[in-house]
Scaffold this active site. Structure first.
Site, PDB file in Angstrom:
ATOM      1  N   LYS A 153      18.609  -9.988 -11.320  1.00 34.01           N
ATOM      2  CA  LYS A 153      19.162  -8.881 -10.540  1.00 34.01           C
ATOM      3  C   LYS A 153      18.065  -7.852 -10.275  1.00 34.01           C
ATOM      4  CE  LYS A 153      23.105  -5.629 -10.763  1.00 34.01           C
ATOM      5  NZ  LYS A 153      24.230  -5.171 -11.599  1.00 34.01           N
ATOM      6  N   SER A 156      30.219  -5.314 -13.802  1.00 28.56           N
ATOM      7  CA  SER A 156      29.348  -5.921 -12.786  1.00 28.56           C
ATOM      8  C   SER A 156      28.782  -7.294 -13.096  1.00 28.56           C
ATOM      9  CB  SER A 156      28.206  -4.987 -12.454  1.00 28.56           C
ATOM     10  OG  SER A 156      28.663  -4.007 -11.576  1.00 28.56           O
ATOM     11  N   SER A 173      28.643  -5.374  -9.241  1.00 26.75           N
ATOM     12  CA  SER A 173      27.465  -5.191  -8.417  1.00 26.75           C
ATOM     13  C   SER A 173      26.452  -6.328  -8.509  1.00 26.75           C
ATOM     14  CB  SER A 173      26.764  -3.890  -8.800  1.00 26.75           C
ATOM     15  OG  SER A 173      26.311  -3.964 -10.150  1.00 26.75           O
TER      16      SER A 173
HETATM   17  N1  GLN Z   1      32.314  -1.773  -9.965  1.00 31.15           N
HETATM   18  C1  GLN Z   1      31.836  -0.877 -10.975  1.00 31.15           C
HETATM   19  C2  GLN Z   1      31.293   0.365 -10.323  1.00 31.15           C
HETATM   20  O1  GLN Z   1      31.278   0.403  -9.152  1.00 31.15           O
HETATM   21  C3  GLN Z   1      30.879  -1.601 -11.827  1.00 31.15           C
HETATM   22  C4  GLN Z   1      29.482  -1.190 -11.813  1.00 31.15           C
HETATM   23  C5  GLN Z   1      28.621  -1.926 -12.772  1.00 31.15           C
HETATM   24  O2  GLN Z   1      29.107  -2.547 -13.720  1.00 31.15           O
HETATM   25  N2  GLN Z   1      27.329  -1.806 -12.578  1.00 31.15           N
HETATM   26  O3  GLN Z   1      30.903   1.295 -10.946  1.00 31.15           O
END
Ligand code: GLN
Length: 477
Positions: free
Chosen positions: A78, A177, A153
């Site tokens: 990532k 995420s 994400s």
């Molecule tokens: N969907 C969550 C957010 O928007 C998760 C983000 C993450 O785990 N990096 O904050």
């Protein structure tokens, strides 16, 4: 198909000389070259790095040396985790040309095993989002259905594994995420216990919640990667060495807790059916199913998360000021720069995307004098209640099982207009981060139109091995 093997199968093939590391890396790079135009899982490819690493492992094999399990196995990272000398953007215009000056600890550990780095994957800008539509460089599509999101994400990492562009990938999980995109893409994702994996070299989103973890094809693969990247690191003072190793897994001794709060109105009926079916299978196999209650988990956790996370975001992202590194605005006739404050305002205003700016503003607001008590302090109290709820539930159960997400992968654009709709996609995943627990998402079926559904196992702190073993057991069922 070389590109669809698990880590163990790939390792066996290399050791038995059925194919070489170089052939393997080239097969993946060719496939990415041909097919990633449609999916856009990768932001940066690192073919030179991949080929030189492969050659080094091939040399070891030809000398008859034993190789570590991850040696020669291609992975994707990532683009929020730093690889020395490689561009690291966090999918933000702010870091568009930023070259990582050192390796993250997880990368160092994987390099010492001889892992092969194919490239850096797309994400929501600074990991803020649940669909990978917030990247400054373009959207990633779900390999199972190109009209749908891969989740987020870590959507690029999940799509890369699901599309057969890499054997496994690294993601980061601040509020789901790793798990939610794994669930949308029909693969496995592990969010480790807070502190189990070093965060050194991970670009910070919300430091009390962030964890790096593996995205793989099987639970066994997740275990291999977790073991390679975890452990105490002197460069991250929140990291610890887990003393819990193997727990002697026996399904008949296992009490699996089912929290009623996780089967909510409005969830997709196919998801509910599939998860309940999975629970039934575990019961038939001998596990004891118990009802547990996590009263603060779903809606309260989401509310607390969307106060605590932006607060930490607003502090962490203060470093992007247009001066030290990253994007710096140059004034023009419309917006002249005449002092330091203009540099800050314009660099941040132009460099950050909409969602990132929204969260910085929200975080700054809830931390400000007069609002701090009403929001931030209150959210921290809810966080403590969530931790307490889990402790109680873990007296009755060894592992808790829930759906990973209330729906399968949604359509591109379906939720990106209204942030609240998007935030609701995280309803089953954020409590785990607030409590610092480990959780595994793995496939448990498909909807009527063929979209993957994810099952989540939540464990006690540092009991990754238990949820991974349960995962392996479930896969066999
Ligand atoms: N969907 C969550 C957010 O928007 C998760 C983000 C993450 O785990 N990096 O904050």
């Amino acid at each position: 198909m070389l590109e669809n093997l698990t880590i163990t199968q790939t390792h066996d093939g290399l050791v038995k000389k059925e194919f070489s590391c170089l052939e393997l890396a080239k097969a993946f790079l060719d496939k990415i070259e041909k097919l990633d135009k449609k999916i856009f899982a990768f932001l940066t490819l690192t073919p030179d790095l991949a080929l030189s690493q492969s050659k080094a492992v091939d040399d070891l094999i030809s000398q008859g040396r034993e190789i570590p399990i991850l040696a020669g196995i291609p992975l994707a990272v990532k683009d929020i985790i730093m690889v020395d000398g490689v561009r690291c953007t966090a999918a933000s215009k702010v870091l568009e040309n930023y070259i990582a000056p050192y390796d993250a600890t997880v990368i160092k550990k994987l390099k010492s095993q001889g892992a092969v780095f194919l490239g850096k994957t797309n994400l929501d800008e600074f990991a803020m989002g649940a669909s990978t539509e917030n990247s400054a460089f373009g959207i990633t599509r779900n390999p199972h259905d190109l009209s749908r999101v891969p989740g987020g994400s870590s959507g690029g990492s999940a799509a890369a594994v699901a599309a057969g562009f890499s054997v496994y990938a690294l993601g980061s999980d601040t509020g789901g995420s790793i798990r939610q995109p794994a669930s949308f893409c029909g693969i496995v994702g592990l969010k480790p216990t807070y502190g189990a994996v070093s965060r050194y070299g991970l670009i910070a989103m919300a430091s009390s919640l962030d964890q790096i973890g593996p995205i793989t094809r099987t639970a066994a693969d997740a275990r291999i990667v977790f073991e390679a990247i975890s452990g105490k690191d002197e460069k991250d003072s929140t990291s610890v060495e887990s003393k819990i190793k193997d727990l002697g897994f026996k399904i008949k001794d296992l009490r699996i807790g089912v929290p009623e709060e996780y089967f909510i109105k409005g969830m997709d009926p196919d998801v509910e059916k599939s998860v309940k079916n999975a629970i039934k299978k575990l019961e038939d196999a001998g596990a004891k199913i118990v009802d547990v209650s996590l009263p603060n988990n779903t809606e309260n956790a989401l509310a607390a998360y969307y106060i605590i996370m932006p607060s930490e975001v607003s502090a962490n992202l203060a470093r992007y000021d247009g001066m030290k590194y990253g994007y710096s605005a140059v004034g023009n006739q419309q917006s002249a720069i005449s002092n330091l404050s203009d540099v800050y305002l314009q660099s941040r205003g132009q460099g950050f995307g909409k969602e990132v700016r929204r969260r910085i503003m929200l975080g700054t607001y809830v931390l400000s004098a007069g609002y701090y008590e009403a929001y931030y302090l209150q959210a921290q109290k809810v966080r403590t209640k969530i931790i307490d709820d889990f402790s109680k539930a873990f007296q009755a159960a060894d592992v808790i099982v829930t759906p990973t997400a209330p729906t399968p992968a949604f359509k591109l654009g379906e939720k990106s207009k209204k942030s609240l709709d998007m935030y609701l996609a995280d309803i089953f995943v954020t409590a785990v981060n607030l409590a610092g627990l480990p959780a595994l998402s793995l496939p448990c079926g498909k909807t009527a139109n063929g979209l993957p559904i994810g099952l989540q196992f939540i464990g006690k702190q540092f009991e990754e091995r238990k949820i991974l073993e349960l995962g392996e057991f479930f896969e066999k069922l």
